[in-house]
Design a protein around this motif. Sequence first.
Motif, short mmCIF file in Angstrom:
data_model
loop_
_atom_site.label_atom_id
_atom_site.label_comp_id
_atom_site.label_asym_id
_atom_site.label_seq_id
_atom_site.Cartn_x
_atom_site.Cartn_y
_atom_site.Cartn_z
N GLY A 29 8.93 10.35 -4.58
CA GLY A 29 9.45 9.22 -3.82
C GLY A 29 8.48 8.05 -3.82
O GLY A 29 7.26 8.22 -3.92
N ARG A 30 9.03 6.87 -3.70
CA ARG A 30 8.17 5.69 -3.66
C ARG A 30 7.56 5.54 -2.27
O ARG A 30 8.08 6.07 -1.27
CB ARG A 30 8.97 4.45 -4.03
CG ARG A 30 10.00 4.04 -3.00
CD ARG A 30 10.86 2.89 -3.48
NE ARG A 30 11.71 2.41 -2.40
CZ ARG A 30 11.36 1.45 -1.56
NH1 ARG A 30 10.19 0.84 -1.69
NH2 ARG A 30 12.18 1.07 -0.58
N ARG A 31 6.46 4.83 -2.16
CA ARG A 31 5.80 4.61 -0.89
C ARG A 31 6.51 3.51 -0.12
O ARG A 31 7.03 2.55 -0.70
CB ARG A 31 4.34 4.26 -1.12
CG ARG A 31 3.55 5.40 -1.75
CD ARG A 31 2.16 4.98 -2.13
NE ARG A 31 1.36 4.61 -0.96
CZ ARG A 31 0.06 4.29 -1.03
NH1 ARG A 31 -0.55 4.28 -2.19
NH2 ARG A 31 -0.60 3.98 0.07
N VAL A 32 6.54 3.65 1.20
CA VAL A 32 7.20 2.69 2.08
C VAL A 32 6.22 2.27 3.15
O VAL A 32 5.66 3.12 3.86
CB VAL A 32 8.46 3.31 2.73
CG1 VAL A 32 9.10 2.33 3.70
CG2 VAL A 32 9.46 3.75 1.67
N THR A 33 5.98 0.98 3.29
CA THR A 33 5.12 0.50 4.37
C THR A 33 5.94 0.34 5.65
O THR A 33 7.09 -0.09 5.62
CB THR A 33 4.48 -0.85 4.00
OG1 THR A 33 5.51 -1.81 3.78
CG2 THR A 33 3.63 -0.71 2.75
N ALA A 34 5.32 0.71 6.76
CA ALA A 34 6.05 0.69 8.03
C ALA A 34 5.10 0.35 9.17
O ALA A 34 3.90 0.64 9.12
CB ALA A 34 6.72 2.03 8.29
N VAL A 35 5.68 -0.25 10.22
CA VAL A 35 4.97 -0.53 11.47
C VAL A 35 5.76 0.12 12.60
O VAL A 35 6.97 -0.09 12.72
CB VAL A 35 4.84 -2.04 11.73
CG1 VAL A 35 4.19 -2.29 13.08
CG2 VAL A 35 4.04 -2.70 10.63
N LEU A 36 5.07 0.93 13.41
CA LEU A 36 5.67 1.55 14.59
C LEU A 36 5.23 0.76 15.80
O LEU A 36 4.03 0.71 16.12
CB LEU A 36 5.22 3.01 14.70
CG LEU A 36 5.57 3.76 15.99
CD1 LEU A 36 7.09 3.89 16.13
CD2 LEU A 36 4.91 5.13 16.03
N LEU A 37 6.18 0.11 16.47
CA LEU A 37 5.86 -0.68 17.66
C LEU A 37 6.17 0.14 18.91
O LEU A 37 7.32 0.53 19.14
CB LEU A 37 6.67 -1.99 17.70
CG LEU A 37 6.19 -3.07 16.73
CD1 LEU A 37 6.93 -2.96 15.40
CD2 LEU A 37 6.39 -4.46 17.33
N ASP A 38 5.12 0.39 19.68
CA ASP A 38 5.23 1.19 20.89
C ASP A 38 4.84 0.31 22.08
O ASP A 38 3.83 -0.39 22.04
CB ASP A 38 4.28 2.40 20.78
CG ASP A 38 4.39 3.34 21.96
OD1 ASP A 38 5.40 3.27 22.69
OD2 ASP A 38 3.47 4.16 22.15
#
Length: 397
Positions: A29-38
């Motif tokens: 699978g390709r890499r996915v950048t993500a931000v988790l806002l808590d």
Amino acid sequence: MLHAEVAILGAGAAGLSLAHRLSHPAPLGRRVTAVLLDAPPGPLRPPRRTWCFWEAGDGPYDDAVTAAWRRLRVHDPTGRPTEDDIAPLRYKMLRSDDFACHVDHALAQSDDVRRLEAAVETVRGDADGAEILARTDDGRPVTVHARWVFDSRPLARLPAARTTLLQHFHGWFVRTDRPAFDPGTAMLMDFRVPQPPQGLAFGYLLPTDRHRALVEYTEFSHAVLPRRAYDEALRRYTDDTLRLGGFEVTETETGVIPMTDARFARRAAPSVFRIGAAGGATRPSTGYTFSAVQRQTRAVAEALHADRHPLPPPAHSARSRAMDAVMLRALDSGRVDGAAFFARLFAQVPMRRLLRFLDGETRLHEDLSVGIRTPVLPMLRSAAELPWLPRTPRHGP
């Protein structure tokens, strides 16, 4: 401005689960950048809670699981017990703080997913992406631009429904003076508690060793109770029914779970989706959510890693939702006695099959074998009137 392919709003079960899955891409699978806002600590952050679910064998979160059981027990209103071994399934207890630590450890080793503590104020989405405006605890504004947004925050208001009940509960984590518990068996429903005039009530007992357990009092009804009413019910249950003797309450937890046949939208804007309870993951007939969250977030992560459109799938099948709508209507109308209804199901259907049914993993002939163990005429009458009932909004919490 921060840029990422994915923004995840809210760090409850759904938000943490999706962040965890995106931090572990499949080999191809390709890499996915993500931000988790808590949200920062305060009223916008979810309170501590305990999630329970069942699965076969080992699972991805076993390192964070507090306890697991192969044997489950149910007591009917007369006190008659039904007990069963659910192997190869195990009923697992996962506390939110432990799950968050487990996910934080994974994120610390990932270059693709970062966690940001900020309260989301607005989300503006169109076909090309979304812009999230948030604010840190010290008042600093933060802007995040993402191609896709997955919002797991609680809805401000439930969608219109034909039937909505509340599953509301209060629990004590207790430590007893004497060895009072069997740590090999969990009490799933104990109907020996007094039943309310409408709805149903039961005790719930998850022992973690001979001296420690989570003991809860739960009701299905239209309205929550004053805090003192839960404490009084728990005191009666621990003293008169369980006869625990002396014990200390080390922690408490309280919750309210909507049980509704409302239709939950999984898309809020072209690039903004809802997941978790906000996306319909709560099973209307039971209130269980965690397993459906795992199905939803697994499908979303697989789509993102494969560069497919990541619309979350329905958390429950149309057949499951239709059966739950009938059950909720039968309970709400008073046509069936709730305590007798559930006690009869657990007494007449093997628990492993019933748990698979509640997870939507049974085939049609197995669903029918469960259905004939219910009060057939009241259920048929409830099913016949459902198409004619209006969907109305629920006012208040």
